[in-house]
Design a protein around this motif. Structure first.
Motif, short mmCIF file in Angstrom:
data_model
loop_
_atom_site.label_atom_id
_atom_site.label_comp_id
_atom_site.label_asym_id
_atom_site.label_seq_id
_atom_site.Cartn_x
_atom_site.Cartn_y
_atom_site.Cartn_z
N TYR A 135 -4.20 1.40 -20.87
CA TYR A 135 -3.78 2.42 -19.91
C TYR A 135 -2.26 2.55 -19.90
CZ TYR A 135 -8.41 1.24 -17.98
OH TYR A 135 -9.74 0.98 -17.81
N ASN A 136 -1.78 3.75 -19.61
CA ASN A 136 -0.38 3.87 -19.24
C ASN A 136 -0.17 3.01 -18.00
OD1 ASN A 136 0.41 5.73 -21.24
ND2 ASN A 136 -0.38 7.44 -20.05
N THR A 137 0.84 2.14 -18.06
CA THR A 137 0.98 1.12 -17.01
C THR A 137 2.42 1.08 -16.51
OG1 THR A 137 -0.75 -0.23 -18.04
CG2 THR A 137 0.71 -1.34 -16.48
N PHE A 138 2.55 1.19 -15.17
CA PHE A 138 3.86 1.06 -14.54
C PHE A 138 3.88 -0.25 -13.77
CE2 PHE A 138 6.71 1.29 -10.96
CZ PHE A 138 7.86 1.82 -11.50
N THR A 139 4.84 -1.13 -14.10
CA THR A 139 4.97 -2.38 -13.36
C THR A 139 6.37 -2.50 -12.80
OG1 THR A 139 5.55 -3.60 -15.38
CG2 THR A 139 3.24 -3.57 -14.74
N ASP A 140 6.46 -3.08 -11.63
CA ASP A 140 7.71 -3.25 -10.90
C ASP A 140 8.18 -4.69 -11.08
OD1 ASP A 140 9.75 -3.52 -9.08
OD2 ASP A 140 8.66 -2.65 -7.40
N PRO A 198 -6.56 8.10 -16.45
CA PRO A 198 -6.40 6.92 -15.59
C PRO A 198 -5.10 6.18 -15.96
CG PRO A 198 -8.61 7.02 -16.49
CD PRO A 198 -7.81 8.05 -17.22
N PHE A 199 -4.48 5.58 -14.96
CA PHE A 199 -3.28 4.78 -15.20
C PHE A 199 -3.27 3.60 -14.24
CE2 PHE A 199 -2.07 8.21 -12.27
CZ PHE A 199 -1.51 7.51 -11.22
N VAL A 200 -2.42 2.63 -14.57
CA VAL A 200 -2.36 1.38 -13.81
C VAL A 200 -0.98 1.21 -13.21
CG1 VAL A 200 -2.32 -1.14 -14.09
CG2 VAL A 200 -4.17 0.20 -15.10
N ILE A 215 0.84 -1.21 0.00
CA ILE A 215 0.00 0.00 0.00
C ILE A 215 0.87 1.25 0.00
CG2 ILE A 215 -1.75 1.31 1.25
CD1 ILE A 215 -2.85 -1.23 0.07
N ALA A 216 1.90 1.26 0.82
CA ALA A 216 2.78 2.43 0.89
C ALA A 216 3.44 2.70 -0.46
CB ALA A 216 3.85 2.22 1.96
N ARG A 217 3.88 1.64 -1.12
CA ARG A 217 4.52 1.79 -2.42
C ARG A 217 3.51 2.22 -3.48
NH1 ARG A 217 6.52 -2.84 -2.21
NH2 ARG A 217 5.11 -3.91 -3.61
N MET A 218 2.31 1.66 -3.43
CA MET A 218 1.25 2.04 -4.36
C MET A 218 0.90 3.52 -4.24
SD MET A 218 -2.62 0.48 -4.48
CE MET A 218 -1.99 -1.17 -4.23
N ARG A 219 0.80 3.99 -3.00
CA ARG A 219 0.46 5.39 -2.77
C ARG A 219 1.56 6.31 -3.31
NH1 ARG A 219 -3.17 7.14 0.80
NH2 ARG A 219 -2.97 5.28 2.10
N GLN A 220 2.80 5.98 -3.01
CA GLN A 220 3.93 6.81 -3.45
C GLN A 220 3.99 6.88 -4.98
OE1 GLN A 220 7.91 5.15 -2.99
NE2 GLN A 220 8.64 7.13 -2.23
N ARG A 221 3.82 5.75 -5.62
CA ARG A 221 3.92 5.73 -7.08
C ARG A 221 2.73 6.42 -7.73
NH1 ARG A 221 6.42 -0.37 -7.52
NH2 ARG A 221 8.56 0.25 -7.01
N SER A 222 1.56 6.23 -7.17
CA SER A 222 0.37 6.88 -7.74
C SER A 222 0.50 8.39 -7.67
CB SER A 222 -0.89 6.41 -7.02
OG SER A 222 -1.10 5.03 -7.23
N GLU A 223 0.97 8.89 -6.53
CA GLU A 223 1.14 10.34 -6.39
C GLU A 223 2.17 10.87 -7.37
OE1 GLU A 223 2.06 10.73 -2.26
OE2 GLU A 223 -0.04 10.64 -1.63
N GLY A 224 3.25 10.13 -7.56
CA GLY A 224 4.28 10.55 -8.50
C GLY A 224 3.79 10.52 -9.94
N LEU A 233 -5.75 0.64 -10.33
CA LEU A 233 -6.10 1.69 -11.28
C LEU A 233 -6.32 2.98 -10.51
CD1 LEU A 233 -7.00 2.41 -14.29
CD2 LEU A 233 -9.32 2.21 -13.39
N THR A 234 -5.64 4.04 -10.92
CA THR A 234 -5.86 5.38 -10.36
C THR A 234 -6.65 6.18 -11.38
OG1 THR A 234 -3.82 5.31 -9.06
CG2 THR A 234 -4.77 7.47 -9.50
N ALA A 235 -7.80 6.72 -10.95
CA ALA A 235 -8.67 7.46 -11.85
C ALA A 235 -9.34 8.59 -11.09
CB ALA A 235 -9.72 6.54 -12.46
#
Length: 235
Positions: free
Chosen positions: A180-185, A123-125, A104-113, A158-160
């Protein structure tokens, strides 16, 4: 079939041993968990589920009549939307899988960035394609380290903009980058997927797959997940 006693026994076992502990262990506890069930879910099973969820901050049960899958998930996600939020990041998680404790912490940080990078209207993934498959076997469970070719559904988000009603279940997770523009780790071990006879989809790894011994797994698992290797071996 869905509510057969033996099937419910298995699903509750995996939920209580894998999914729920991984949510309770999140280093960022500021999230809402919606557990979607059918209105016909047996009363005794619902009472048990309610009891299990009691320690999880922000957990709620949403019971719906039979609906097409995406319509049901839209209603479930809508119940979690905060009135003051400009955007909603919603992720998917089955009741027999686990995410790492920093998910969750990583998801929040990346979504904000990514919001700053891509702008607020698109929207992005975000997701992960490195983790483990836990194969449940009658003789001895097996752990497989995997790096998938495409983002796995576990923890995929998904952030929308809030109010669009769009969520991660709109598209099959394997083809999310097509829409969607998609960022995967590909570096962080982010999930444990349980593989067993009751899986709803093919549990075949699409990319690299390397079985690892339980001795080697000791430090690897405890570094990222709230489990010991011995506990996973007995799941």
């Amino acid at each position: 079939m869905l509510y057969a006693p033996e099937r419910l026994k298995l699903r509750f076992h995996l939920f209580s041993q894998l999914t729920l502990p991984s949510l309770l262990a999140q280093t960022d506890p500021e999230f809402t968990t919606v557990v979607l069930i059918g209105k016909s879910f047996p009363d005794a099973a619902r009472q048990r589920l309610t009891m299990l969820l009691a320690p999880l901050q922000g957990a709620k049960i949403v019971a719906l009549p039979p609906l097409p899958h995406y319509y049901a998930t839209r209603r479930a996600f809508a119940s979690a939307t905060q009135g003051r939020a400009t955007h909603l990041t919603g992720f998917r998680l089955d009741d027999d899988d686990a995410i790492d404790r920093d998910h969750i912490a990583r998801m929040r940080q990346r979504s904000e960035g990514l919001l700053r990078l891509l702008g607020p209207d698109r929207p992005f993934v975000t997701g992960s394609n490195r983790g483990y498959f836990l194969e449940r076997r009658p003789d001895d469970n097996r752990l497989v380290r995997v790096v998938e070719k495409a983002p796995l559904g576990i923890g995929l988000a998904l952030t929308a903009p809030a109010g669009t009603g769009e969520n991660i279940f709109r598209r099959n997770h394997r083809i999310a980058p097509q829409f969607y523009n998609t960022f995967t780790d590909a570096e962080t071990p982010a999930f444990i997927r349980s593989v067993h006879a009751d899986n709803d989809s093919d549990a075949h790894a699409s990319g690299l797959a390397e079985p690892i011994g339980w001795d080697e797994a000791n430090q690897l698992i405890e570094r990222d997940f709230p489990f010991t290797a011995d506990a996973l071996r007995r799941v």
